[in-house]
Motif scaffolding. Structure first.
Motif, PDB file in Angstrom:
ATOM      1  N   VAL A  59       0.856  -1.188   0.000  1.00  0.00           N
ATOM      2  CA  VAL A  59       0.000   0.000   0.000  1.00  0.00           C
ATOM      3  C   VAL A  59       0.894   1.241   0.000  1.00  0.00           C
ATOM      4  N   PRO A  60       0.580   2.256  -0.849  1.00  0.00           N
ATOM      5  CA  PRO A  60       1.389   3.482  -0.822  1.00  0.00           C
ATOM      6  C   PRO A  60       1.421   4.080   0.588  1.00  0.00           C
ATOM      7  N   PRO A  61       2.575   4.651   1.012  1.00  0.00           N
ATOM      8  CA  PRO A  61       2.737   5.125   2.399  1.00  0.00           C
ATOM      9  C   PRO A  61       1.640   6.058   2.891  1.00  0.00           C
ATOM     10  N   GLU A  62       1.158   6.956   2.050  1.00  0.00           N
ATOM     11  CA  GLU A  62       0.159   7.919   2.511  1.00  0.00           C
ATOM     12  C   GLU A  62      -1.244   7.327   2.620  1.00  0.00           C
ATOM     13  N   HIS A  63      -1.400   6.026   2.297  1.00  0.00           N
ATOM     14  CA  HIS A  63      -2.705   5.368   2.381  1.00  0.00           C
ATOM     15  C   HIS A  63      -2.711   4.207   3.369  1.00  0.00           C
ATOM     16  N   ARG A  64      -1.633   4.039   4.134  1.00  0.00           N
ATOM     17  CA  ARG A  64      -1.549   2.980   5.149  1.00  0.00           C
ATOM     18  C   ARG A  64      -2.080   3.512   6.476  1.00  0.00           C
ATOM     19  N   TRP A  65      -3.019   2.835   7.053  1.00  0.00           N
ATOM     20  CA  TRP A  65      -3.546   3.211   8.369  1.00  0.00           C
ATOM     21  C   TRP A  65      -3.264   2.073   9.335  1.00  0.00           C
ATOM     22  N   ILE A  66      -2.771   2.402  10.535  1.00  0.00           N
ATOM     23  CA  ILE A  66      -2.589   1.385  11.570  1.00  0.00           C
ATOM     24  C   ILE A  66      -3.445   1.758  12.776  1.00  0.00           C
ATOM     25  N   VAL A  67      -3.874   0.749  13.486  1.00  0.00           N
ATOM     26  CA  VAL A  67      -4.716   0.938  14.670  1.00  0.00           C
ATOM     27  C   VAL A  67      -3.802   1.005  15.888  1.00  0.00           C
ATOM     28  N   MET A  68      -3.928   2.080  16.651  1.00  0.00           N
ATOM     29  CA  MET A  68      -3.134   2.273  17.866  1.00  0.00           C
ATOM     30  C   MET A  68      -3.766   1.478  19.015  1.00  0.00           C
ATOM     31  N   SER A  69      -3.069   1.377  20.130  1.00  0.00           N
ATOM     32  CA  SER A  69      -3.549   0.590  21.274  1.00  0.00           C
ATOM     33  C   SER A  69      -4.841   1.139  21.874  1.00  0.00           C
ATOM     34  N   ASP A  70      -5.107   2.446  21.707  1.00  0.00           N
ATOM     35  CA  ASP A  70      -6.343   3.015  22.268  1.00  0.00           C
ATOM     36  C   ASP A  70      -7.512   2.968  21.283  1.00  0.00           C
ATOM     37  N   GLY A  71      -7.309   2.350  20.118  1.00  0.00           N
ATOM     38  CA  GLY A  71      -8.386   2.212  19.140  1.00  0.00           C
ATOM     39  C   GLY A  71      -8.379   3.276  18.060  1.00  0.00           C
ATOM     40  N   ARG A  72      -7.588   4.337  18.232  1.00  0.00           N
ATOM     41  CA  ARG A  72      -7.504   5.360  17.187  1.00  0.00           C
ATOM     42  C   ARG A  72      -6.580   4.872  16.075  1.00  0.00           C
ATOM     43  N   VAL A  73      -6.672   5.510  14.916  1.00  0.00           N
ATOM     44  CA  VAL A  73      -5.839   5.132  13.782  1.00  0.00           C
ATOM     45  C   VAL A  73      -4.995   6.306  13.328  1.00  0.00           C
ATOM     46  N   THR A  74      -3.895   5.979  12.663  1.00  0.00           N
ATOM     47  CA  THR A  74      -3.020   7.008  12.115  1.00  0.00           C
ATOM     48  C   THR A  74      -2.397   6.489  10.825  1.00  0.00           C
ATOM     49  N   VAL A  75      -1.980   7.415   9.979  1.00  0.00           N
ATOM     50  CA  VAL A  75      -1.301   7.033   8.747  1.00  0.00           C
ATOM     51  C   VAL A  75       0.077   6.498   9.111  1.00  0.00           C
ATOM     52  N   TYR A  76       0.449   5.406   8.489  1.00  0.00           N
ATOM     53  CA  TYR A  76       1.712   4.724   8.772  1.00  0.00           C
ATOM     54  C   TYR A  76       2.630   4.911   7.570  1.00  0.00           C
ATOM     55  N   GLY A  77       3.413   5.982   7.569  1.00  0.00           N
ATOM     56  CA  GLY A  77       4.245   6.323   6.429  1.00  0.00           C
ATOM     57  C   GLY A  77       5.667   5.840   6.496  1.00  0.00           C
ATOM     58  N   VAL A  78       5.982   4.857   7.355  1.00  0.00           N
ATOM     59  CA  VAL A  78       7.346   4.346   7.465  1.00  0.00           C
ATOM     60  C   VAL A  78       7.734   3.655   6.159  1.00  0.00           C
ATOM     61  N   CYS A  79       8.893   4.020   5.627  1.00  0.00           N
ATOM     62  CA  CYS A  79       9.375   3.414   4.376  1.00  0.00           C
ATOM     63  C   CYS A  79      10.778   2.892   4.579  1.00  0.00           C
ATOM     64  N   PRO A  80      11.089   1.709   4.266  1.00  0.00           N
ATOM     65  CA  PRO A  80      10.126   0.644   3.959  1.00  0.00           C
ATOM     66  C   PRO A  80       9.553   0.084   5.255  1.00  0.00           C
ATOM     67  N   PRO A  81       8.311  -0.370   5.208  1.00  0.00           N
ATOM     68  CA  PRO A  81       7.712  -0.939   6.414  1.00  0.00           C
ATOM     69  C   PRO A  81       8.265  -2.328   6.693  1.00  0.00           C
ATOM     70  N   ASP A  82       8.044  -2.791   7.900  1.00  0.00           N
ATOM     71  CA  ASP A  82       8.395  -4.156   8.271  1.00  0.00           C
ATOM     72  C   ASP A  82       7.653  -5.097   7.302  1.00  0.00           C
ATOM     73  N   PRO A  83       8.315  -6.094   6.743  1.00  0.00           N
ATOM     74  CA  PRO A  83       7.672  -6.976   5.758  1.00  0.00           C
ATOM     75  C   PRO A  83       6.416  -7.684   6.258  1.00  0.00           C
ATOM     76  N   SER A  84       6.295  -7.867   7.567  1.00  0.00           N
ATOM     77  CA  SER A  84       5.114  -8.555   8.091  1.00  0.00           C
ATOM     78  C   SER A  84       4.052  -7.589   8.607  1.00  0.00           C
ATOM     79  N   GLN A  85       4.306  -6.274   8.561  1.00  0.00           N
ATOM     80  CA  GLN A  85       3.362  -5.265   9.074  1.00  0.00           C
ATOM     81  C   GLN A  85       2.077  -5.262   8.254  1.00  0.00           C
ATOM     82  N   ARG A  86       0.962  -5.311   8.935  1.00  0.00           N
ATOM     83  CA  ARG A  86      -0.356  -5.219   8.300  1.00  0.00           C
ATOM     84  C   ARG A  86      -0.896  -3.818   8.512  1.00  0.00           C
ATOM     85  N   CYS A  87      -1.770  -3.384   7.612  1.00  0.00           N
ATOM     86  CA  CYS A  87      -2.364  -2.051   7.746  1.00  0.00           C
ATOM     87  C   CYS A  87      -3.820  -2.110   7.313  1.00  0.00           C
ATOM     88  N   ARG A  88      -4.483  -0.988   7.405  1.00  0.00           N
ATOM     89  CA  ARG A  88      -5.868  -0.835   6.946  1.00  0.00           C
ATOM     90  C   ARG A  88      -5.869   0.179   5.813  1.00  0.00           C
TER      91      ARG A  88
END
Length: 127
Positions: free
Chosen positions: A49-78
């Motif tokens: 997924v392009p970096p500006e379209h990756r969303w990850i769920v934080m521990s409190d239930g909120r989400v944020t864009v996950y723009g880390v490049c390159p991401p961990d190969p096993s990292q999942r996103c929304r």
């Protein structure tokens, strides 16, 4: 102030229908105190997924864009529902590709107007 009988609540928005297609999407709060509709039940690998379209769920239930490049190969996103919504135009994910497609369209139009080249009157001796 009342006594809180149960534990603290996590931020959760539940599901809301998309205004364009009517399908249900997960409604989650962002770190910026806004809301975003995410495609339900879909967690692609982040590197797909392009970096500006990756969303990850934080521990409190909120989400944020996950723009880390390159991401961990096993990292999942929304992903946002608008990327999967059949009733909305797909956003310009790669501006250079959109420019290339537009230029190719102009080139194809110019080619339609041209006549094909005349074949040579005499073929070379390949003898």
């Amino acid at each position: 102030m009342g006594v809180l009988d149960e534990g603290p609540h996590r931020l959760g928005g539940g599901q809301s229908p998309c205004l364009y297609c009517g399908l249900l999407a997960d409604r989650l709060a962002t770190l910026e105190q806004d809301w975003v509709l995410l495609e339900p039940g879909m967690t692609p690998l982040a590197h797909a997924v392009p970096p500006e379209h990756r969303w990850i769920v934080m521990s409190d239930g909120r989400v944020t864009v996950y723009g880390v490049c390159p991401p961990d190969p096993s990292q999942r996103c929304r992903i946002e529902h608008r990327l999967a919504c059949s009733a909305q135009p797909l956003p310009d994910l790669w501006p250079w590709l959109t420019s290339l497609r537009a230029e190719n369209g102009r080139r194809a139009e110019r080619q339609k107007d041209r006549q094909p080249p005349e074949p040579p009157r005499q073929w070379p001796d390949a003898g």
